[in-house]
Design an enzyme around this catalytic site. Structure first.
Site, short mmCIF file in Angstrom:
data_model
loop_
_atom_site.label_atom_id
_atom_site.label_comp_id
_atom_site.label_asym_id
_atom_site.label_seq_id
_atom_site.Cartn_x
_atom_site.Cartn_y
_atom_site.Cartn_z
N CYS A 1 0.87 -1.18 0.00
CA CYS A 1 0.00 0.00 0.00
C CYS A 1 0.91 1.23 0.00
O CYS A 1 1.87 1.29 -0.76
CB CYS A 1 -0.97 -0.04 1.18
SG CYS A 1 -0.18 -0.13 2.79
N ARG B 1 -2.28 -0.78 5.29
CA ARG B 1 -3.44 -1.43 4.67
C ARG B 1 -3.08 -2.82 4.16
O ARG B 1 -3.88 -3.76 4.25
CB ARG B 1 -3.99 -0.54 3.54
CG ARG B 1 -4.67 0.72 4.03
CD ARG B 1 -4.94 1.72 2.91
NE ARG B 1 -3.72 2.40 2.47
CZ ARG B 1 -3.69 3.35 1.53
NH1 ARG B 1 -4.83 3.72 0.93
NH2 ARG B 1 -2.57 3.94 1.20
#
Length: 320
Positions: A271, A276
């Site tokens: 990410c 994430r």
């Protein structure tokens, strides 16, 4: 000397609830029975816990170590008796890398858990608010220590507050321990060189878990050195694994989401800075049972640094 008028004070007081509602935790109502049945179908149900189960655990003699990854700017309530951290508390110092966002080392993680009174035998529960990817990042880093019993609170603070369970009294005074990692391992860590190799290997899939605007190059988040995505990567935004109430979807739903994409592949998730993508790594491994899944800690920050700043020809990009 300038003074704040009564009118200004009233305006601030009136605006504060609006601010809190816009950035603070969103309470959600979760059916505990359905939630428990869903988790039981996961590949590793022991990696997850419901609000009711956590409350029972905290009221028992087992004394879990509960850690909330909460942005202090949002002034969210904390689970009663839990500790709170934010990204800087488990990220390395600025002088180690020429960019931000990298995980802290083994010794720093051991020191943090020691300050919370943890031992290798402790049950550690991590939680976050609204998006929950920060809890996924901390989960990944604690598991890297070889800690066996780590769980993520499904629905996080949203579900806890929605169930009207106790909040406040965070960061309790505890006796500090001398926590030592049971079996530190970087087995689930993807390095820059691994990603370079994977870009030219059909046995791998590189998974961009950022937003579509980041993937398309329309947005460059703060900390990155330019727009784009890793050449050859596939796009599947991390938050598609969540229901509207912020709890995780069922194993069947997630299998439909990821199945064809990762079938027979080794996976590197990335990410902006490995937050994430750490959540995606958790989902693929603990819910779907995928075996060869790696989180790219440097993620787009490191890759964009290599491409834009270092002019490294191996850092190939598209949408730049």
């Amino acid at each position: 000397m300038k003074y704040i008028t009564v009118g200004a004070v009233c305006l601030i007081a009136a605006a504060f609830p609006i601010y809190r509602n816009s950035v603070g935790v969103r309470p959600v109502a979760v059916d505990g029975y359905e939630q428990s049945a869903k988790i039981a179908e996961y590949h590793n149900p022991d990696a997850f816990i419901t609000s009711a189960q956590l409350q029972q655990l905290m009221e028992s003699d087992q004394a879990p170590v509960v850690i909330g990854t909460l942005n202090p700017m949002k002034l969210d309530p904390v689970i009663d008796g839990s500790f709170t951290v934010w990204r800087s508390d488990y990220s390395t110092t600025d002088d180690v890398y020429p960019f931000d966002g990298m995980r802290s080392d083994q010794q720093a993680m051991e020191a943090m858990l020691s300050s919370f009174g943890a031992t290798p035998e402790s049950t550690i529960v991590v939680y976050a608010a609204n998006d929950h990817h920060d809890a996924g990042r901390l989960y990944w880093q604690i598991k890297m220590l070889g800690h066996e019993d780590v769980r993520i609170l499904d629905g996080g603070l949203n579900a806890w507050v929605g169930a009207d369970l106790p909040t406040g009294n965070g960061n309790p005074d505890v006796a500090e321990t001398s926590y030592q990692a049971p079996a530190y391992s970087e087995e689930e860590l993807a390095t820059y060189d691994m990603v370079v190799q994977a870009t030219n290997d059909s046995d791998w899939v590189i998974l961009d878990t950022r937003s579509l605007a980041e993937h398309d190059g329309a947005v460059t988040e703060s900390g990155a050195f330019g727009p784009g995505t890793i050449d050859g990567s596939e796009f599947l935004e991390w938050n598609r694994v969540l229901n509207k109430d912020t709890t995780l979807k069922t194993r069947e739903e997630l299998q439909m989401l990821y199945g064809d994409l990762i079938k027979g592949k080794k996976v590197i998730a990335y990410c902006q800075s490995g937050v994430r993508s750490a959540h995606t790594t958790l989902v693929l491994k603990e819910i779907l049972g995928a075996e060869a899944v790696y989180n790219y800690d440097g993620s787009w920050i490191e890759w964009s640094h290599a491409h834009y700043k270092s002019k490294n020809p191996t850092a190939t990009i598209i949408n730049g």
